[in-house]
Design a protein around this motif. Structure first.
Motif, PDB file in Angstrom:
ATOM      1  N   MET A 299      68.059 -78.075 -30.163  1.00 54.35           N
ATOM      2  CA  MET A 299      67.788 -76.930 -29.300  1.00 54.35           C
ATOM      3  C   MET A 299      68.288 -75.628 -29.924  1.00 54.35           C
ATOM      4  O   MET A 299      67.663 -74.575 -29.771  1.00 54.35           O
ATOM      5  CB  MET A 299      68.399 -77.165 -27.913  1.00 54.35           C
ATOM      6  N   LEU A 300      69.397 -75.691 -30.645  1.00 56.08           N
ATOM      7  CA  LEU A 300      69.901 -74.485 -31.309  1.00 56.08           C
ATOM      8  C   LEU A 300      68.979 -74.050 -32.448  1.00 56.08           C
ATOM      9  O   LEU A 300      68.837 -72.852 -32.717  1.00 56.08           O
ATOM     10  CB  LEU A 300      71.317 -74.730 -31.832  1.00 56.08           C
ATOM     11  N   ILE A 301      68.340 -75.024 -33.122  1.00 54.46           N
ATOM     12  CA  ILE A 301      67.340 -74.669 -34.137  1.00 54.46           C
ATOM     13  C   ILE A 301      66.231 -73.840 -33.497  1.00 54.46           C
ATOM     14  O   ILE A 301      65.791 -72.815 -34.037  1.00 54.46           O
ATOM     15  CB  ILE A 301      66.761 -75.939 -34.800  1.00 54.46           C
ATOM     16  N   ALA A 302      65.781 -74.285 -32.311  1.00 57.79           N
ATOM     17  CA  ALA A 302      64.713 -73.555 -31.613  1.00 57.79           C
ATOM     18  C   ALA A 302      65.168 -72.144 -31.261  1.00 57.79           C
ATOM     19  O   ALA A 302      64.419 -71.168 -31.439  1.00 57.79           O
ATOM     20  CB  ALA A 302      64.302 -74.320 -30.352  1.00 57.79           C
ATOM     21  N   VAL A 303      66.398 -72.012 -30.770  1.00 58.57           N
ATOM     22  CA  VAL A 303      66.894 -70.695 -30.361  1.00 58.57           C
ATOM     23  C   VAL A 303      67.083 -69.801 -31.587  1.00 58.57           C
ATOM     24  O   VAL A 303      66.769 -68.603 -31.558  1.00 58.57           O
ATOM     25  CB  VAL A 303      68.209 -70.835 -29.563  1.00 58.57           C
ATOM     26  N   GLU A 304      67.586 -70.374 -32.677  1.00 59.28           N
ATOM     27  CA  GLU A 304      67.735 -69.604 -33.914  1.00 59.28           C
ATOM     28  C   GLU A 304      66.390 -69.049 -34.389  1.00 59.28           C
ATOM     29  O   GLU A 304      66.325 -67.971 -34.975  1.00 59.28           O
ATOM     30  CB  GLU A 304      68.334 -70.483 -35.017  1.00 59.28           C
ATOM     31  N   ALA A 305      65.320 -69.801 -34.112  1.00 64.77           N
ATOM     32  CA  ALA A 305      63.992 -69.380 -34.540  1.00 64.77           C
ATOM     33  C   ALA A 305      63.331 -68.440 -33.528  1.00 64.77           C
ATOM     34  O   ALA A 305      62.142 -68.119 -33.661  1.00 64.77           O
ATOM     35  CB  ALA A 305      63.106 -70.609 -34.767  1.00 64.77           C
ATOM     36  N   GLY A 306      64.078 -68.014 -32.504  1.00 69.74           N
ATOM     37  CA  GLY A 306      63.552 -67.062 -31.538  1.00 69.74           C
ATOM     38  C   GLY A 306      62.787 -67.679 -30.389  1.00 69.74           C
ATOM     39  O   GLY A 306      62.042 -66.988 -29.686  1.00 69.74           O
ATOM     40  N   ALA A 307      62.967 -68.984 -30.160  1.00 68.86           N
ATOM     41  CA  ALA A 307      62.233 -69.684 -29.099  1.00 68.86           C
ATOM     42  C   ALA A 307      63.205 -70.205 -28.041  1.00 68.86           C
ATOM     43  O   ALA A 307      64.423 -70.024 -28.132  1.00 68.86           O
ATOM     44  CB  ALA A 307      61.416 -70.828 -29.694  1.00 68.86           C
ATOM     45  N   GLN A 308      62.616 -70.853 -27.031  1.00 66.36           N
ATOM     46  CA  GLN A 308      63.412 -71.458 -25.954  1.00 66.36           C
ATOM     47  C   GLN A 308      63.296 -72.978 -26.009  1.00 66.36           C
ATOM     48  O   GLN A 308      62.344 -73.528 -26.577  1.00 66.36           O
ATOM     49  CB  GLN A 308      62.915 -70.970 -24.588  1.00 66.36           C
ATOM     50  N   ALA A 309      64.270 -73.659 -25.393  1.00 69.09           N
ATOM     51  CA  ALA A 309      64.262 -75.119 -25.307  1.00 69.09           C
ATOM     52  C   ALA A 309      64.548 -75.528 -23.867  1.00 69.09           C
ATOM     53  O   ALA A 309      65.179 -74.784 -23.108  1.00 69.09           O
ATOM     54  CB  ALA A 309      65.308 -75.713 -26.248  1.00 69.09           C
ATOM     55  N   ALA A 310      64.065 -76.712 -23.503  1.00 69.16           N
ATOM     56  CA  ALA A 310      64.320 -77.250 -22.164  1.00 69.16           C
ATOM     57  C   ALA A 310      64.722 -78.707 -22.287  1.00 69.16           C
ATOM     58  O   ALA A 310      64.189 -79.439 -23.134  1.00 69.16           O
ATOM     59  CB  ALA A 310      63.077 -77.120 -21.293  1.00 69.16           C
ATOM     60  N   LEU A 311      65.669 -79.136 -21.451  1.00 70.71           N
ATOM     61  CA  LEU A 311      66.094 -80.530 -21.417  1.00 70.71           C
ATOM     62  C   LEU A 311      65.802 -81.090 -20.032  1.00 70.71           C
ATOM     63  O   LEU A 311      66.278 -80.558 -19.030  1.00 70.71           O
ATOM     64  CB  LEU A 311      67.581 -80.661 -21.745  1.00 70.71           C
ATOM     65  N   LEU A 312      65.036 -82.158 -19.993  1.00 67.80           N
ATOM     66  CA  LEU A 312      64.631 -82.796 -18.739  1.00 67.80           C
ATOM     67  C   LEU A 312      65.427 -84.071 -18.528  1.00 67.80           C
ATOM     68  O   LEU A 312      65.475 -84.945 -19.400  1.00 67.80           O
ATOM     69  CB  LEU A 312      63.134 -83.124 -18.776  1.00 67.80           C
ATOM     70  N   ALA A 313      66.068 -84.190 -17.369  1.00 65.88           N
ATOM     71  CA  ALA A 313      66.821 -85.388 -17.001  1.00 65.88           C
ATOM     72  C   ALA A 313      66.167 -86.040 -15.782  1.00 65.88           C
ATOM     73  O   ALA A 313      65.568 -85.354 -14.952  1.00 65.88           O
ATOM     74  CB  ALA A 313      68.270 -85.027 -16.692  1.00 65.88           C
ATOM     75  N   PRO A 314      66.282 -87.375 -15.629  1.00 65.12           N
ATOM     76  CA  PRO A 314      65.591 -88.054 -14.534  1.00 65.12           C
ATOM     77  C   PRO A 314      66.207 -87.849 -13.154  1.00 65.12           C
ATOM     78  O   PRO A 314      65.536 -88.038 -12.153  1.00 65.12           O
ATOM     79  CB  PRO A 314      65.642 -89.531 -14.939  1.00 65.12           C
TER      80      PRO A 314
END
Length: 686
Positions: A299-314
């Protein structure tokens, strides 16, 4: 849209002759709601009966067809006593035809005195008398009229007899159309398999291995083909290549070093995310193997690249735990992490929605709420799905449509899956394995304790609580009789509550979500000392102070499930204990499994051993609620045929023209037949 020629097979069973509300109920309990379901409800076994002219020629315990002449009726002294028809064979040997319950009138009608009848059933002995209890068939026209020399035995439910099930199967078989062949011709010839229609007829009427194998292969091919179409469709989509510069990951301050398996997995993920084609990768690892750290790096790779990340839990409680863990781990990086669940309302929810839309929130953690229509992202480029087995292929595809381009997807599971079955479960995904535990993670002291020592175990619990620690008590949930097992869990809770009062809480799958969450939160917050639960806690929150687990009737669990439950104990603690309460009479297999639990903490080894000892069964699990992985193919067939099906699916897509070529058109029918038609939809929408 489903091809028209398959519509008769997907018609409801109440369209069959003789199926009314009364018969529909047991059919529904078996999941036989459509004609297609009955076609694939193959016999469990076959009864082979031998025609004998005299009982002298038959052995006790043998299934026979014999001509008998009724000579006398014998009724017991009470309504519960059996009714017997004493009958003779051609040599004068006497056999009692025995009926229990209120069957005397029916027996008198079917077996009039002095008139010879052909009887089919199992020959047994009661005292010195031969008997056939509840004859399976009675006919007055000779052995040929019975037609039961080889008789199928189906899985049935109360209210559905074997004869009625066989009749329904016959009606369903009469509706089977001729379909074009979807199996590669060379393979079909080498295996000597019949065509699809012949295979169905033969599988219902005889022990035809070739027919069974062909039908199992159809199921495996449909699964392989659908997963391959998902994978290929994903690769043709345009994603966002993400290349981080390391500025955020370099700020991480972790209290432990990464294992070699974690570094390897991170490198594989980083390589995938740098590609234009969206990543579709599964991260496998035991409870405590460090999946969350790997997910955070991604997720930090995504943020470093200027994007967002989401984590889905059940579940909401697991989402809250992930939020707390990620916030703590990433506190030194300055990234903005938000939690969004179904509980969030009003201004707090509006603030989160605005932050996701304007990009000020870098990482969003939550339940399904994070993918509702009202939730929009500025640039969502990575989706992490925890406990992948709780979500099906179709669900995941829907969730990853939130980005302007298809986001990269990292799915995680703590369920170790044997390599033999990886293609069956995750054939559309690349797989990374965390097969090392982080340094400092202590092995769990695992002991097997006889059930009669339960009083000693409860006494140990009392001492455990006095030292300020918490504990789990797990009861089994067995699919065949959930109500009984649920009552057992509740009874155990009541007994322990008598001893420990309000220090005990209960969690099971039939509680409302808010009730489960309240009980789990009370336990996680330390306000309860003991959590009595069914297996719903195999995916649950970390409670570091819970350093003891008792698993009741441990022999009823699989090794992989026992290991996953055990992994919940004492996360981060130096010493923790798991007590496996066993029954008195254990099979050799059960003893071997429990001994393995004491011997090793390696979840992947336990999964492989579980597969060897008890077969695929629950290891295959479900892809999503109500969607079984395989209903026809056995473990042996999966092991033998799945690699062939996987290669054949690839051959069809890469060499034989895909689903637009003649064999591909037939394969479309196969996908619809096994309800893997999301593969067809992907091809259309690609």
């Amino acid at each position: 849209m489903r091809p028209e020629r398959l519509n008769p097979l997907f018609a409801e069973t109440d369209g069959l002759k003789g199926v009314g509300p009364g018969l529909r109920r047991p059919l529904d309990r078996l999941g036989l709601t459509r004609v297609r379901d009955i076609l694939y409800h193959l016999p469990d076994r076959f009864v082979h009966r031998r025609v004998v002219t005299s009982l002298d020629d038959a052995g006790v315990g043998e299934q026979v067809i014999v001509a008998l002449t009724p000579r006398d009726y014998r009724s017991g002294g009470s309504p519960r006593a059996p009714f017997r028809v004493l009958a003779e064979d051609a040599m004068g040997n006497v056999c009692a035809l025995t009926y229990f319950g209120r069957n005397a009138g029916w027996a008198r009608k079917q077996l009039p005195l002095g008139e010879t009848r052909w009887i089919a059933g199992r020959l047994d002995q009661f005292g010195q008398t031969l008997q056939i209890v509840h004859p399976d068939h009675v006919a007055d026209q000779g052995a040929a009229a019975l037609g039961t020399v080889c008789e199928p035995v189906y899985g049935v439910a109360e209210g559905l007899t074997q004869a009625r099930m066989a009749a329904l199967a016959g009606q369903a078989l009469a509706l089977v159309p001729d379909l074009p062949e979807w199996i590669e011709p060379g393979l079909l010839a080498r295996k000597g398999w019949p065509n699809w229609r012949e295979a169905l007829h033969s599988a219902h009427r005889s022990e035809d291995k070739a027919a069974r194998d062909r039908l199992a292969y159809d199921e495996l091919l449909a699964n392989s083909l659908a997963l391959m179409l998902v994978r290929d469709s994903n690769r043709t989509r345009v994603g966002t290549p993400l290349q981080g510069d390391g500025r955020l990951r370099g700020k991480l301050v972790l209290p432990f070093g990464l294992t070699g398996a974690q570094r390897r997995s991170i490198a594989e993920i980083e390589g995938d995310m740098a590609q234009t084609a969206p990543m579709l990768r599964l991260l496998q690892g035991d409870v405590g193997a460090g999946k969350t750290v790997v997910a955070l790096e991604a997720m930090l790779i995504a943020v470093e690249a200027g994007a967002q990340a989401a984590l889905l839990a059940p579940t909401e409680i697991l989402a809250r735990q992930h939020y707390a863990t990620l916030s703590r781990m990433a506190s030194s990086t300055g990234v903005n992490i938000a939690l969004l669940t179904g509980r969030d309302k009003g201004r707090a929810r509006e603030a989160i929605l605005m932050g996701l839309l304007d990009g000020s929130i870098d990482i969003c953690v939550g339940t399904h709420a994070i993918f509702q229509d009202s939730v929009a992202y500025r640039h969502l480029a990575l989706v992490v799905i925890d406990e992948q087995h709780r979500f099906g292929v179709g669900q995941r595809l829907m969730l990853t449509q939130k980005g302007k381009r298809t986001p990269h997807c990292l799915a995680m599971t703590a369920t170790p899956i044997p390599r033999t079955l990886t293609l069956a479960q995750y054939g559309e995904m690349d797989v990374s394995r965390l097969d090392e535990m982080p340094p400092g993670r202590q092995p769990i002291d695992t002991r097997v304790v006889a059930a009669e020592r339960i009083g000693d175990v409860v006494g140990a619990l009392e001492r455990h609580f006095a030292s300020g620690q918490q504990a789990y008590w797990v009861c089994p949930m067995v699919r065949e009789n959930e109500s009984e097992d649920l009552a057992a869990a509740e009874a155990r809770f009541a007994a322990l509550q008598d001893r420990f009062k309000d220090d005990v809480v209960l969690v099971h799958g039939q509680l409302r979500p808010e009730q489960k969450d309240a009980a789990m939160e009370r336990f996680a917050g330390g306000r309860a000392k003991l959590l009595v639960a069914t297996t719903v806690i195999e995916v649950g929150v970390d409670v570091p102070n819970a350093t003891l687990m008792v698993i009741e009737q441990a022999e009823r669990f699989g090794l992989a499930q026992l290991h996953q439950l055990r992994g919940r104990v004492g996360r981060g603690s130096e010493k923790s204990t798991c007590l496996l309460l066993r029954g008195e009479a254990l099979s050799e297999t059960a003893r071997e499994r429990l001994a393995l639990m004491r011997e090793t903490q390696d979840g992947f080894r336990l999964a492989e051993e579980d597969l060897r000892l008890r077969g695929g069964g629950e290891l295959l699990g479900t892809r999503q609620s109500g969607e079984a992985a395989f209903t026809i193919a056995t473990l042996e067939q999966i092991t033998e045929l799945l690699p062939i099906a996987h290669d054949d699916a690839r051959l069809l897509i890469e060499r034989d023209g895909g689903l637009t070529a003649p064999r591909g058109e037939a394969a479309r029918l196969l996908l619809y037949l096994f309800e893997r038609d999301y593969g067809v939809q992907l091809l259309r929408g690609g």
